[in-house]
Scaffold this motif. Structure first.
Motif, PDB file in Angstrom:
ATOM      1  N   PRO A 294       0.809  -1.234   0.000  1.00 42.25           N
ATOM      2  CA  PRO A 294       0.000   0.000   0.000  1.00 42.25           C
ATOM      3  C   PRO A 294       0.832   1.268   0.000  1.00 42.25           C
ATOM      4  O   PRO A 294       0.319   2.333  -0.356  1.00 42.25           O
ATOM      5  N   TYR A 295       2.106   1.194   0.403  1.00 45.11           N
ATOM      6  CA  TYR A 295       2.940   2.382   0.476  1.00 45.11           C
ATOM      7  C   TYR A 295       3.949   2.457  -0.663  1.00 45.11           C
ATOM      8  O   TYR A 295       4.884   3.263  -0.599  1.00 45.11           O
ATOM      9  N   LEU A 296       3.766   1.636  -1.691  1.00 49.07           N
ATOM     10  CA  LEU A 296       4.655   1.629  -2.841  1.00 49.07           C
ATOM     11  C   LEU A 296       3.868   1.997  -4.090  1.00 49.07           C
ATOM     12  O   LEU A 296       2.690   1.659  -4.199  1.00 49.07           O
ATOM     13  N   PRO A 297       4.493   2.704  -5.023  1.00 49.64           N
ATOM     14  CA  PRO A 297       3.753   3.127  -6.224  1.00 49.64           C
ATOM     15  C   PRO A 297       3.355   1.933  -7.082  1.00 49.64           C
ATOM     16  O   PRO A 297       4.110   0.963  -7.226  1.00 49.64           O
ATOM     17  N   THR A 298       2.153   2.000  -7.647  1.00 46.23           N
ATOM     18  CA  THR A 298       1.707   0.932  -8.547  1.00 46.23           C
ATOM     19  C   THR A 298       2.322   1.072  -9.932  1.00 46.23           C
ATOM     20  O   THR A 298       2.434   0.091 -10.661  1.00 46.23           O
ATOM     21  N   MET A 299       2.707   2.281 -10.307  1.00 39.81           N
ATOM     22  CA  MET A 299       3.399   2.492 -11.573  1.00 39.81           C
ATOM     23  C   MET A 299       4.631   3.334 -11.269  1.00 39.81           C
ATOM     24  O   MET A 299       4.502   4.458 -10.768  1.00 39.81           O
ATOM     25  N   ALA A 300       5.797   2.780 -11.548  1.00 39.34           N
ATOM     26  CA  ALA A 300       7.023   3.433 -11.096  1.00 39.34           C
ATOM     27  C   ALA A 300       8.111   3.298 -12.156  1.00 39.34           C
ATOM     28  O   ALA A 300       8.167   2.329 -12.915  1.00 39.34           O
ATOM     29  N   LEU A 301       8.983   4.312 -12.165  1.00 37.86           N
ATOM     30  CA  LEU A 301      10.191   4.271 -12.992  1.00 37.86           C
ATOM     31  C   LEU A 301      11.218   3.379 -12.295  1.00 37.86           C
ATOM     32  O   LEU A 301      11.500   3.554 -11.106  1.00 37.86           O
ATOM     33  N   HIS A 302      11.769   2.428 -13.027  1.00 35.14           N
ATOM     34  CA  HIS A 302      12.722   1.477 -12.461  1.00 35.14           C
ATOM     35  C   HIS A 302      14.106   1.734 -13.052  1.00 35.14           C
ATOM     36  O   HIS A 302      14.268   1.842 -14.268  1.00 35.14           O
ATOM     37  N   GLN A 303      15.099   1.851 -12.176  1.00 33.97           N
ATOM     38  CA  GLN A 303      16.495   1.990 -12.585  1.00 33.97           C
ATOM     39  C   GLN A 303      17.354   1.097 -11.706  1.00 33.97           C
ATOM     40  O   GLN A 303      16.976   0.793 -10.561  1.00 33.97           O
ATOM     41  N   GLU A 304      18.500   0.717 -12.225  1.00 32.65           N
ATOM     42  CA  GLU A 304      19.398  -0.136 -11.445  1.00 32.65           C
ATOM     43  C   GLU A 304      20.841   0.205 -11.750  1.00 32.65           C
ATOM     44  O   GLU A 304      21.153   0.802 -12.788  1.00 32.65           O
ATOM     45  N   VAL A 305      21.719  -0.175 -10.806  1.00 32.70           N
ATOM     46  CA  VAL A 305      23.149   0.051 -10.954  1.00 32.70           C
ATOM     47  C   VAL A 305      23.882  -1.081 -10.236  1.00 32.70           C
ATOM     48  O   VAL A 305      23.440  -1.553  -9.184  1.00 32.70           O
ATOM     49  N   ARG A 306      24.989  -1.518 -10.816  1.00 28.47           N
ATOM     50  CA  ARG A 306      25.742  -2.633 -10.242  1.00 28.47           C
ATOM     51  C   ARG A 306      26.698  -2.139  -9.159  1.00 28.47           C
ATOM     52  O   ARG A 306      27.302  -1.079  -9.263  1.00 28.47           O
ATOM     53  N   LEU A 307      26.820  -2.938  -8.094  1.00 29.07           N
ATOM     54  CA  LEU A 307      27.811  -2.739  -7.044  1.00 29.07           C
ATOM     55  C   LEU A 307      28.718  -3.964  -7.026  1.00 29.07           C
ATOM     56  O   LEU A 307      28.539  -4.884  -6.215  1.00 29.07           O
ATOM     57  N   PRO A 308      29.693  -4.017  -7.937  1.00 27.69           N
ATOM     58  CA  PRO A 308      30.490  -5.241  -8.053  1.00 27.69           C
ATOM     59  C   PRO A 308      31.312  -5.547  -6.811  1.00 27.69           C
ATOM     60  O   PRO A 308      31.610  -6.700  -6.534  1.00 27.69           O
ATOM     61  N   VAL A 309      31.694  -4.513  -6.062  1.00 25.61           N
ATOM     62  CA  VAL A 309      32.511  -4.763  -4.870  1.00 25.61           C
ATOM     63  C   VAL A 309      31.735  -5.580  -3.842  1.00 25.61           C
ATOM     64  O   VAL A 309      32.278  -6.457  -3.168  1.00 25.61           O
ATOM     65  N   LEU A 310      30.424  -5.318  -3.718  1.00 32.89           N
ATOM     66  CA  LEU A 310      29.586  -6.023  -2.760  1.00 32.89           C
ATOM     67  C   LEU A 310      28.797  -7.155  -3.403  1.00 32.89           C
ATOM     68  O   LEU A 310      28.045  -7.847  -2.717  1.00 32.89           O
ATOM     69  N   ASN A 311      28.942  -7.341  -4.712  1.00 36.51           N
ATOM     70  CA  ASN A 311      28.196  -8.367  -5.460  1.00 36.51           C
ATOM     71  C   ASN A 311      26.687  -8.157  -5.283  1.00 36.51           C
ATOM     72  O   ASN A 311      25.930  -9.096  -5.079  1.00 36.51           O
ATOM     73  N   LEU A 312      26.263  -6.902  -5.348  1.00 34.47           N
ATOM     74  CA  LEU A 312      24.854  -6.552  -5.228  1.00 34.47           C
ATOM     75  C   LEU A 312      24.463  -5.647  -6.401  1.00 34.47           C
ATOM     76  O   LEU A 312      25.325  -5.087  -7.087  1.00 34.47           O
ATOM     77  N   THR A 313      23.180  -5.537  -6.615  1.00 34.70           N
ATOM     78  CA  THR A 313      22.648  -4.631  -7.629  1.00 34.70           C
ATOM     79  C   THR A 313      21.673  -3.672  -6.957  1.00 34.70           C
ATOM     80  O   THR A 313      20.698  -4.104  -6.338  1.00 34.70           O
TER      81      THR A 313
END
Length: 561
Positions: free
Chosen positions: A243-262
């Motif tokens: 209920p507190y998150l947008p139903t239509m949202a712009l999605h972007q991502e970036v890699r964090l290779p040092v932590l092996n996370l995105t």
């Protein structure tokens, strides 16, 4: 008569269709522009969140490296040493806030620990196997004992030139989240299994993308569909995650290779929809008002003289509507400027802070030796640097607001030497050799610029040159000044060169790894604007080896009239 009426109505219908088409095109263009601005702001928010998480984790990563070199840890070879090491790990854990610290021998047997939150054998853990190879290992897991999320840093412990074990620091992920939860749009970090492991929204934790399917599942088996759409270069998610998150949202991502996370971010696009709709509605209202005026003007010619006053009243009403529609359009144009973000100054203050730290340590050392005169000199330099930092903040804020200070007569050589002084500690820590070729002592070069801002340009160029060579053995920067029609300053490195020379001065353009502490990619962009404000020019290009940045300035006139 019937044919004429039909013809007039066909024109009206055609005009309305044209207005509908143009309004839809304006909506599409306005929506794209709003998404572009939203994407820039959300990309900066994601970079900020990624840098914050990486910086917090880096504290524990450095703790693992430092503790692995402790004499008690390196000398741990008997059962009698266990109690001492145990006390050491408990003390360090209490002071640093780490969830646990433990020492495991080369067989993966945990020999000592601070709290014992994990199991007794780590030989099968990837981070431990990585540490046994002599490198820094990391990993993450959910603890079996209490279900807490943990992140692990394992540093190799060397003895007699070989790895004899590993020092492991366990980080409580929830403690990391507490400092930034709810401060940004929905930001989350997924692991190699596409599972959300860290987030500033608790309801997003442990949702997982199943392969390439547009669906998310959580640990309870609950699944939600994700409708992915692309509007130009932007990816739009339509889903219902809470209920507190947008139903239509712009999605972007970036890699964090040092932590092996995105790192990923979801930003509500409803404001962009409203802005585009407002622009389209304003244009449609203006076009309809204009069409109504044309229609009324045509009809007025055929109307009886008795209807002239009534027609004039109606035209006046439509004119008022047009004026209001135009005012709404102006307001919509103002709203389209939203989404701009101010430049951060933390990157620009890094070097003076390092210098202050060094002078403070030197001053303390001189006080211990009873050398009050040298300590006073160091305190004086700290005071000067504090004043300089205040001036840097003032100038960066003025530049971010597009404000201009009056130019002055600046000694170019002195400014360059100040920039060298501010960067020499960092260059020494990175093993970078700086060759400085000043002009003859008798030849002063005065240019038209701002003292602090010009110095910051050279600090940025020197730091960028050092960063470009961080992954190679030989590191050298050459700084030179030439005079002629205009004074030229060249900063040359022997790094890999510029991958895209035409983009190096674009805001947020950076080739540094995500999660590093090198800033947000604003240094060269700010430098470009500063040099332009001095009436000069700055350019970057590749040389036979490495890159060279040339700053072209204007001489200060000998007389001001």
């Amino acid at each position: 008569m019937i044919k004429a009426r039909t013809y007039r109505w066909s024109i009206v219908v055609g005009y309305l269709c044209a207005v509908a088409v143009v309004s839809s095109l304006v909506w599409s263009y306005g929506y794209r522009q709003a998404l572009d601005a939203l994407a820039l702001r959300s990309a900066a928010d994601l970079e900020l969140a990624s840098d914050r998480v990486s910086s917090q984790f880096q504290v524990y990563q450095e703790l693992a490296v430092l503790m692995a070199d402790h004499p008690l840890i390196r000398g741990f070879d008997t059962e009698a040493a266990t109690a001492g090491v145990q006390r050491l790990l408990q003390s360090v854990g209490d002071k640093t806030g780490a969830l646990d610290l433990m020492y495991a021998d080369e067989h993966g047997q945990v020999r000592a620990f601070a709290r014992g939150v994990t199991h007794d054998h780590v030989e099968e853990e990837p981070y431990f196997r990585r540490a046994l190879q002599g490198a820094l290992g990391n990993g993450h897991a959910v603890l079996r004992r209490d279900g807490r999320r943990a992140y692990f840093f394992a540093a190799p412990v060397f003895a007699e030139s070989k790895v004899r074990g590993a020092l492991v620091v366990v980080v409580d992920v929830e403690d990391i989240e507490q400092t930034w939860r709810g401060s940004l749009p929905a930001v989350f970090f997924t692991n190699s299994d596409n599972q959300i492991y860290i987030s500033n929204r608790r309801e997003l934790l442990f949702w997982q993308r199943a392969g390439g399917a547009p669906k998310l599942r959580n640990l309870n088996g609950q699944a939600v569909d994700v409708d992915k759409r692309h509007f130009g270069p932007h990816e739009i998610w339509q889903t219902r995650l809470g209920p507190y998150l947008p139903t239509m949202a712009l999605h972007q991502e970036v890699r964090l290779p040092v932590l092996n996370l995105t790192g990923e971010i979801l930003v509500d696009v409803a404001p962009a929809h409203r802005l585009a709709a407002l622009q389209a509605a304003a244009l449609a209202a203006m076009c309809l008002a204009f069409g109504a005026m044309l229609f009324l003007a045509t009809e007025r010619r055929r109307a009886l003289a008795v209807a002239n006053l009534d027609l004039e009243r109606r035209v006046a009403e439509r004119t008022q509507a047009l004026i209001q529609a135009q005012a709404d359009l102006v307001q919509a144009g103002k709203l389209s400027a939203l989404g701009q973000m101010s430049a951060g100054i933390s990157h620009e203050l890094n070097q003076p802070l390092m210098a202050i730290q060094q002078f403070a340590e030197n001053g303390a050392a001189f006080l211990e030796r009873g050398n009050a005169e040298r300590a006073e000199q160091n305190l004086g330099r700290i005071s000067d640097l504090a004043v300089r930092m205040a001036r840097i903040i003032k100038n960066l804020r003025a530049f971010a607001r597009n404000e201009n200070e009056p130019m002055g007569r600046v000694d170019l050589v002195k400014t360059l030497e100040t920039a060298i002084e501010l960067t020499e500690n960092r260059l020494a820590s990175l093993n970078v050799k700086l060759e400085w070729h000043p002009p003859p002592l008798s030849k002063a070069i005065y240019v038209r610029a701002g003292d602090v801002r010009l110095g910051q340009v050279f600090v940025n160029l020197i730091n960028n040159a050092a960063d470009a060579m961080v992954d190679q053995e030989e590191r050298q920067i050459t700084l030179s000044v030439t005079t002629g029609h205009r004074p030229l300053v060249q900063v040359r490195d022997i790094g890999p060169g510029l991958r895209e020379p035409e983009k190096v001065f674009d805001p947020f353009y950076s080739t540094k790894s995500v999660g590093s502490d090198e800033g947000l990619g604003l240094g060269l962009s700010i430098s470009y604007g500063l040099v332009q404000s001095f009436g000069g020019n700055i350019r970057g290009q590749n040389a036979e080896r490495g890159a060279v940045f040339t700053v072209e300035l204007e001489y200060w006139p000998e007389e001001q009239r």
